[in-house]
Design an enzyme around this catalytic site. Structure first.
Site, short mmCIF file in Angstrom:
data_model
loop_
_atom_site.label_atom_id
_atom_site.label_comp_id
_atom_site.label_asym_id
_atom_site.label_seq_id
_atom_site.Cartn_x
_atom_site.Cartn_y
_atom_site.Cartn_z
N GLY A 1 -0.48 9.20 1.03
CA GLY A 1 -0.01 10.46 1.30
C GLY A 1 0.93 10.58 2.88
O GLY A 1 1.62 11.37 2.96
N GLY B 1 0.86 -1.21 0.06
CA GLY B 1 0.01 -0.06 0.14
C GLY B 1 1.09 1.29 -0.05
O GLY B 1 1.88 1.19 0.50
N LYS C 1 -11.55 7.90 7.17
CA LYS C 1 -11.94 7.65 6.10
C LYS C 1 -11.89 6.23 5.54
O LYS C 1 -11.50 5.32 6.25
CB LYS C 1 -11.18 8.33 5.05
CG LYS C 1 -9.46 7.78 5.09
CD LYS C 1 -8.52 8.44 4.34
CE LYS C 1 -7.08 7.73 4.76
NZ LYS C 1 -5.96 8.75 3.75
N PRO C 2 -12.73 5.87 4.46
CA PRO C 2 -12.92 4.34 4.45
C PRO C 2 -11.56 3.48 4.03
O PRO C 2 -11.47 2.44 4.28
CB PRO C 2 -13.64 4.38 2.77
CG PRO C 2 -14.20 5.87 2.97
CD PRO C 2 -13.54 6.69 3.48
N ASP D 1 -8.06 11.44 11.14
CA ASP D 1 -8.29 11.02 9.55
C ASP D 1 -9.19 9.83 9.27
O ASP D 1 -8.56 8.64 8.70
CB ASP D 1 -6.78 10.61 9.08
CG ASP D 1 -6.70 10.32 7.57
OD1 ASP D 1 -7.31 11.07 6.84
OD2 ASP D 1 -5.68 9.86 7.23
N TYR E 1 -1.67 -8.10 9.89
CA TYR E 1 -1.90 -8.10 8.35
C TYR E 1 -3.26 -8.26 8.25
O TYR E 1 -3.93 -9.40 8.65
CB TYR E 1 -0.93 -8.96 7.70
CG TYR E 1 -1.35 -9.05 6.31
CD1 TYR E 1 -1.42 -7.96 5.48
CD2 TYR E 1 -1.61 -10.48 5.86
CE1 TYR E 1 -1.73 -8.38 4.20
CE2 TYR E 1 -1.89 -10.82 4.31
CZ TYR E 1 -2.09 -9.49 3.70
OH TYR E 1 -2.23 -9.71 2.21
#
Length: 751
Positions: free
Chosen positions: A28, A25, A152-153, A150, A102
């Site tokens: 930002g 992955g 968010k999906p 933060d 994980y």
């Protein structure tokens, strides 16, 4: 700090005792790596943050404090932190990392993307389940004094299809700059989900709840409430604009559900539900009471419903349908997947927050942000009536293509002398002047502007010619001295220098951007702005004294707020004016229709009041939302076009003398497109009105008798894009259209 990609360049094979397998992955705020723990013999995930100097002790302290706080959170729906550490690099930098389990099931963002790809809404059971799991995690963190910052999906991982884990607690806080160490994470977060107060550096518990409400909106609407195409503009939308009513996108939802959802998106933190669980419980109750959307159904609902706008810019055509959820019903229409629905590339950008866009115009000749209403003339001999006149096929029009901007042109404006000014969008920062008459005669290729100015801005620029054409006002090209101010520039008509009496200290305070910019016939500059400190304040209308440049002549507040919805482009701005008229009359596009308002400057304290409100006669309030208005050259008629959510195929026309709506100028039934912008020819006694469409064509009507277009202008074959801006020269001889293509094309037709 540098990107964590520096770690890969350093050929690091391990982090602490953990062996790196592969990167899984990137974002930002850091990279995520699949690693192996040789001690416990299990696979784990490690998030590496951007590298920093080994001597940066403040960052190291902040990282350790936030990592410990995240590790202390113990909840079934919070992804646990196993370990954390720091590892030096060879270049004097250092990598910090956080060790987590994980999770192979993907994220909520992946599930949302699957639903969008299949043009389905999230199954209601899953949507409520995910929201409640996230709400419980958020409330638990708040009880421990931890703000996520933060939500968010992408930070919501799925252990199974029915078990959500909220991840990345403390990451935004860790990456806050050293100067903001004692503050609340100024500016950190994801713009699409960031609460207004967090964007202003005041993150609090209610900020996380706001982000959850944005996700709820996305799950049930198929789109986020605000998306302006860039981070800055989207953040400003969250601060200043009301969210679009969700029932525009999903009409199976009840008004009760919509009200509950919008409560979670209140601008003021104190007005939101006290806890995340309370917010989700209210949504669940509203859905349970709605028989059509019973929460026991475990299937996806297709979107859009008949007559609704598409929640996304486009949906890919598919021959095979992937199941977004186990056991989910696949939606097929007429035995096959539906064709993709496309809206213009600019449909997610909003001129309000990136440099203009209130649909406002003072009455007078042509479409304009401000056009003064002349004395009402005697009615023309022919009153607009519908006819069945056939549409004229597109002809091989004499046209000229102008290029040179780096981003699609946001605004076009003709001077009284016939010089065309253009400004680019989204940080292009360029203002060009084009001598169109000379370019047509010379046929030089490529056509070059006669003058240019380069500005450094991340916003769309507004342009306005003075009535004499000797000055060009430019807004949003430069920021003010602080975050809560913006600057105006007034140049000479040749862009050679600042105009006499104006300097670079022309500052408007308590405003992030100028929303509307224009001139009155007496050379008074006019602006409309939204307050950056008081989100509930009405629009501020200021007239600047022509005799004393940069000094306020009148400061007023409009009775209704200008139309400020998402996903529209309001850059139609030819700025045609009529002679002096008292009182000044303006038409303001609002969510309720077109508000016609008058300004009385004869009093010691100038006043503004609403004369009347024009509506479309539709049953549902939001369908009167008006994004653009235009006056006929004699001021007798007022035209309006609805917002893009309604996909308008006609232009409404009102008679200013009788205050009645007349027959609309409409597209032919066999034309599959919708209108984005409209403009009346400012030429004296002209009855022509034009509109730009998402298929790239300009349709022209005669308002004195023809309900269907009398002419169509098409761009060259290499331009396949929607129209962003439209402008007609003062003499009616030239029509200009700006396109959303990659070449930032402007097409000029000689009329």
């Amino acid at each position: 700090m540098h990107e964590s990609g520096a770690m890969q360049n350093s050929s690091i094979a391990t982090l602490g005792r953990y062996r790196i397998l592969q990167r899984i992955g990137r974002g930002g705020m850091g990279d995520v790596w699949l690693c192996e723990d040789p001690t416990l013999r299990r696979q784990i995930a490690i998030k590496t943050l951007p590298s920093h100097s080994e001597t940066d002790r403040e960052f190291a302290l902040r990282f350790e404090r936030e990592a410990q706080a995240a590790a202390a959170l113990n909840h079934p729906h919070i992804l646990p932190v196993h370990d954390y550490g720091q590892q030096p690099l060879q270049n004097g930098q250092s990598i910090t990392y956080i060790v987590m389990p994980y999770i192979a099931g993907g994220s909520l963002a992946d599930r949302i993307a699957n639903c969008v790809a299949q043009r389905m809404f999230m199954p209601v059971d899953f949507a409520l389940l995910y929201l409640m799991h996230a709400a419980k995690a958020i409330d638990h963190a708040h009880e421990q004094g931890v703000i996520h910052r933060d939500i968010k999906p992408g930070n919501m991982l799925l252990r199974t299809d029915k078990w959500l884990l909220l991840a990345d607690f403390g990451i935004a806080r860790i990456l806050a700059s050293a100067d903001n160490l004692t503050q609340t994470g100024v500016g950190f977060g994801t713009p699409h989900y960031m609460a207004p107060e967090q964007a202003q550096g005041r993150a609090e518990f209610a900020s996380d709840n706001y982000s959850l409400a944005v996700i709820a909106y996305q799950l049930f609407a198929g789109r986020v409430p605000f998306d302006a195409g860039n981070a800055y503009a989207t953040t400003i939308q969250h601060m200043t604009l009301p969210p679009p009513p969700i029932r525009q996108f999903n009409r199976s939802l009840s008004p009760t559900f919509e009200a509950a959802l919008l409560k979670g998106l209140e601008k003021q933190p104190a007005q939101r539900p006290s806890s995340a669980r309370d917010f989700v419980a209210t949504l669940q109750q509203a859905l349970t009471s709605n028989a059509h959307y019973a929460p026991t159904e475990v299937k996806a609902t297709p979107f859009p419903f008949p007559g609704m706008p598409s929640p996304q810019n486009s949906f890919p055509q598919a021959t095979t349908v992937q199941q977004p959820f186990p056991g989910q019903t696949t939606v097929i229409e007429n035995g096959q997947a539906k064709q993709p629905v496309t809206t213009p590339p600019n449909a997610t950008r909003r001129r309000l927050v990136i440099g203009g866009g209130a649909a406002v115009v003072l009455a007078g000749g042509g479409l304009s942000i401000w056009t003064l209403l002349p004395k009402i003339s005697a009615p023309p001999s022919v009153t607009p009536q519908p006819t069945s006149a056939p549409i004229v096929p597109p002809a091989a029009n004499q046209s000229l293509v102008l290029r040179g901007h780096n981003k699609p042109v946001a605004i076009l404006a003709w001077s009284p002398q016939g010089v065309l000014a253009s400004a680019g969008s989204q940080g292009d920062g360029q203002v060009f002047l084009w001598d169109v008459q000379t370019l047509f005669q010379q046929k030089e290729s490529p056509a070059k502007p006669k003058a240019t100015q380069q500005f450094h801005t991340g916003q769309d620029i507004l342009l306005a010619w003075s009535p004499q054409g000797d000055m060009l006002a430019i807004a949003n090209a430069d920021s003010g001295p602080d975050f809560n101010s913006t600057r105006l520039d007034v140049y000479t008509g040749d862009l050679g220098s600042l105009a006499s009496g104006y300097n670079d200290k022309f500052i408007i305070k308590d405003a992030l951007v100028v929303d509307v910019l224009s001139w009155s016939p007496s050379e008074n500059l006019a602006t409309i702005v939204h307050s950056s400190s008081n989100l509930d304040a009405p629009d501020a209308l200021t007239l600047w004294d022509a005799k004393h440049p940069q000094q306020v002549l009148a400061s007023l507040h409009t009775p209704r707020r200008a139309y400020t919805d998402v996903g529209l482009t309001l850059t139609n701005n030819p700025m045609a004016f009529a002679p002096h008229t008292q009182p000044l009359t303006l038409a303001l596009g609002t969510h309720d229709g077109i508000s016609v308002e008058q300004i009385d400057l004869s009093k010691l304290q100038p006043q503004i009041k609403e004369s009347f409100l024009f509506t479309y006669g539709d049953n549902e309030k939001y369908t009167s939302s008006t994004k653009l208005v235009a006056w006929s050259s004699d001021g007798r008629y007022l035209a309006g076009i609805k917002d893009n959510y309604n996909k308008p195929t006609s232009i409404a026309i009102w008679d200013m003398q009788t205050h009645t709506i007349l027959s609309a100028r409409a597209l032919p039934d066999d034309v599959s497109t919708y209108l984005l912008t409209t403009i009346w020819s400012p030429a004296a006694a002209s009855s022509k009105i034009a509109a730009g469409a998402n298929n790239g064509r300009v349709y022209i009507w005669d308002s004195n008798g023809n309900a269907l277009p009398i002419d169509v202008k098409s761009p060259p074959a290499d331009i396949q894009a929607s129209i962003r801006a439209l402008s007609w020269s003062a003499d009616g001889q030239w029509l200009a259209a700006a396109y959303n293509d990659q070449n930032a094309s402007i097409v000029i037709w000689k009329m």
